[in-house]
Design an enzyme around this catalytic site. Structure first.
Site, PDB file in Angstrom:
ATOM      1  N   GLU A   1       0.868  -1.206   0.123  1.00 44.41           N
ATOM      2  CA  GLU A   1      -0.096  -0.017   0.017  1.00 44.41           C
ATOM      3  C   GLU A   1       0.870   1.102  -0.008  1.00 44.41           C
ATOM      4  O   GLU A   1       1.984   1.398   0.547  1.00 44.41           O
ATOM      5  CB  GLU A   1      -0.979   0.199   1.269  1.00 44.41           C
ATOM      6  CG  GLU A   1      -1.958  -1.208   1.046  1.00 44.41           C
ATOM      7  CD  GLU A   1      -3.160  -0.800   0.162  1.00 44.41           C
ATOM      8  OE1 GLU A   1      -3.130   0.146  -0.199  1.00 44.41           O
ATOM      9  OE2 GLU A   1      -3.631  -1.974  -0.452  1.00 44.41           O
TER      10      GLU A   1
ATOM     11  N   VAL B   1     -12.533   1.709 -13.399  1.00 44.98           N
ATOM     12  CA  VAL B   1     -13.265   0.847 -12.371  1.00 44.98           C
ATOM     13  C   VAL B   1     -12.490   1.461 -11.139  1.00 44.98           C
ATOM     14  O   VAL B   1     -11.148   1.550 -10.894  1.00 44.98           O
ATOM     15  CB  VAL B   1     -12.558  -0.540 -12.616  1.00 44.98           C
ATOM     16  CG1 VAL B   1     -13.271  -1.425 -11.479  1.00 44.98           C
ATOM     17  CG2 VAL B   1     -13.174  -0.818 -13.914  1.00 44.98           C
TER      18      VAL B   1
ATOM     19  N   TYR C   1       4.742   3.591  -6.980  1.00 43.96           N
ATOM     20  CA  TYR C   1       3.561   3.111  -6.618  1.00 43.96           C
ATOM     21  C   TYR C   1       2.639   2.879  -8.043  1.00 43.96           C
ATOM     22  O   TYR C   1       2.054   3.791  -8.410  1.00 43.96           O
ATOM     23  CB  TYR C   1       2.761   3.630  -5.517  1.00 43.96           C
ATOM     24  CG  TYR C   1       1.487   3.063  -5.267  1.00 43.96           C
ATOM     25  CD1 TYR C   1       1.329   1.739  -4.679  1.00 43.96           C
ATOM     26  CD2 TYR C   1       0.175   3.688  -5.540  1.00 43.96           C
ATOM     27  CE1 TYR C   1       0.095   0.896  -4.475  1.00 43.96           C
ATOM     28  CE2 TYR C   1      -1.235   3.034  -5.121  1.00 43.96           C
ATOM     29  CZ  TYR C   1      -0.892   1.607  -4.803  1.00 43.96           C
ATOM     30  OH  TYR C   1      -2.132   1.079  -4.574  1.00 43.96           O
TER      31      TYR C   1
END
Length: 278
Positions: A54, A110, A170
Site C-alpha cells: 500500500e 473501475v 507505486y
C-alpha cells in the site's frame, strides 16, 4: 510451483522461534488482525520483514516499529525485497501489432473507493466534461466480477489507470492487470513519467502529466481513437516485450529466498517511517 528452491513457507505461528525469516504484513498489523510476537524469544540471527503493498498514506504511525525490522518488502525498487504488482519482460519473439477494432466505448474506469481530496478525483471530474467515461466498481454501485472485469474494460479504447496516491514507484494492478491484460491503452496517473518508463513496456501508456489541461488530454484521446495507425503505435511493445503479473502470495514471499544471500545480515530500520515516506 515457481521453480524457487530452498524455500519453505509456513503460516503456523508456533514455528516462529525456529524460523530464519518472519514476515509481517502491515495491513494486518495496522488493523489488529495480527500482532508482533514481542514476548517470544527471537534469536540474533532471525530477520524480520516489514511487508506492504500500500502507499504511505494508508500506513498510519510507524514509529512503534522502529528498531524491530531488518528488511522491507514492497513495490518500491529500493526495498530490500522488490515485489512489484507486475513487471515488463523483454523477449526475442515476434507478435504482430493488432489493436482490437470495433470498440464500443471510449474510456472506462473501475474504482472501488474514491475520495474528493484525491488527485485522481479531480482529473476524473474534469475529464468527464470533455469525453464520455464509463465508470464501474463499488464507488458508483456498478461492481464487476473477476470474470467480467477484463472483458468489460476491453470494450473501450482507453482505461484510466489512476492511482489513489502519487507515491514513489507505486504502480498497482490498475496498470498491469486492468489495462494491459484487457488490451487497452492506459491513461496513467501516479509516479512521474520516468518511473513509468523504467517499469512499464516502452511506448505503452499516456501520462496525465504530459498535458497542460484535461481538455488537451481529452482532445488527444479523441483524435487517437479515430486514427488507427496512431492508436496502434501504443501496441508496438507487444513485438519485443511481455508483462508478468504477481497475484500469488506464495510466489511473492519466496522472493525472500531468491534474494536471501545478497541481503544485508546486520541491517535494522531504526526509522521505518522515514524510509516509507521518502
Amino acid at each position: 510451483m515457481y521453480n524457487i528452491s530452498n524455500c519453505f513457507l509456513s503460516d503456523n505461528s508456533s514455528v516462529i522461534s525456529t524460523a530464519d525469516v518472519v514476515v509481517f504484513h502491515h495491513h494486518e498489523l495496522r488493523t489488529g488482525r495480527s500482532s508482533l510476537p514481542l514476548r517470544l524469544h527471537r534469536t540474533a540471527s532471525q530477520h524480520w520483514v516489514w511487508l506492504s503493498l500500500e502507499p504511505p498514506i494508508h500506513n498510519g504511525n510507524l514509529a512503534r516499529y522502529n528498531g524491530l525490522f531488518n528488511w522491507t518488502m514492497s513495490y518500491r525498487r529500493d526495498a530490500d525485497i522488490f515485489i512489484p504488482y507486475g513487471k515488463t519482460i523483454p523477449w526475442g519473439g515476434y507478435t504482430p501489432v493488432v489493436a482490437p477494432q470495433n470498440r464500443s466505448c471510449l474510456v472506462s474506469w473501475v474504482v472501488s473507493m474514491n475520495r474528493s481530496k484525491q488527485v485522481r478525483t479531480g482529473v476524473y471530474q474534469s475529464l468527464k466534461k470533455h469525453v464520455p467515461i464509463e465508470v464501474y466498481g463499488r464507488w458508483n454501485k456498478r461492481p464487476l466480477s473477476d470474470k467480467n472485469l477484463l472483458p468489460t474494460i476491453a470494450r473501450c479504447h482507453f482505461y484510466l489507470a489512476l492511482e489513489n496516491s502519487r507515491s514513489t514507484d507505486y504502480i498497482s494492478e490498475k496498470l498491469w492487470r486492468n489495462a494491459f491484460q484487457a488490451g487497452v491503452v492506459p491513461v496513467v496517473l501516479g509516479p512521474n513519467r520516468p518511473t513509468y518508463e523504467a517499469l512499464a513496456p516502452p511506448g505503452s501508456f499516456i501520462h496525465v502529466d504530459d498535458f497542460n489541461s484535461t481538455a488537451e488530454l481529452a482532445a488527444y484521446i479523441e483524435n487517437l481513437s479515430s486514427d488507427r495507425k496512431a492508436y496502434e503505435v501504443y501496441f508496438k511493445w507487444h513485438r519485443t516485450h511481455s508483462i508478468k503479473t504477481y497475484t500469488d502470495w506464495r510466489e511473492r514471499l519466496c522472493q525472500i529466498c531468491v534474494n536471501y544471500n545478497r541481503l544485508a545480515t546486520h541491517k535494522v530500520y531504526y526509522d521505518l517511517d522515514k524510509w516509507v515516506n521518502s
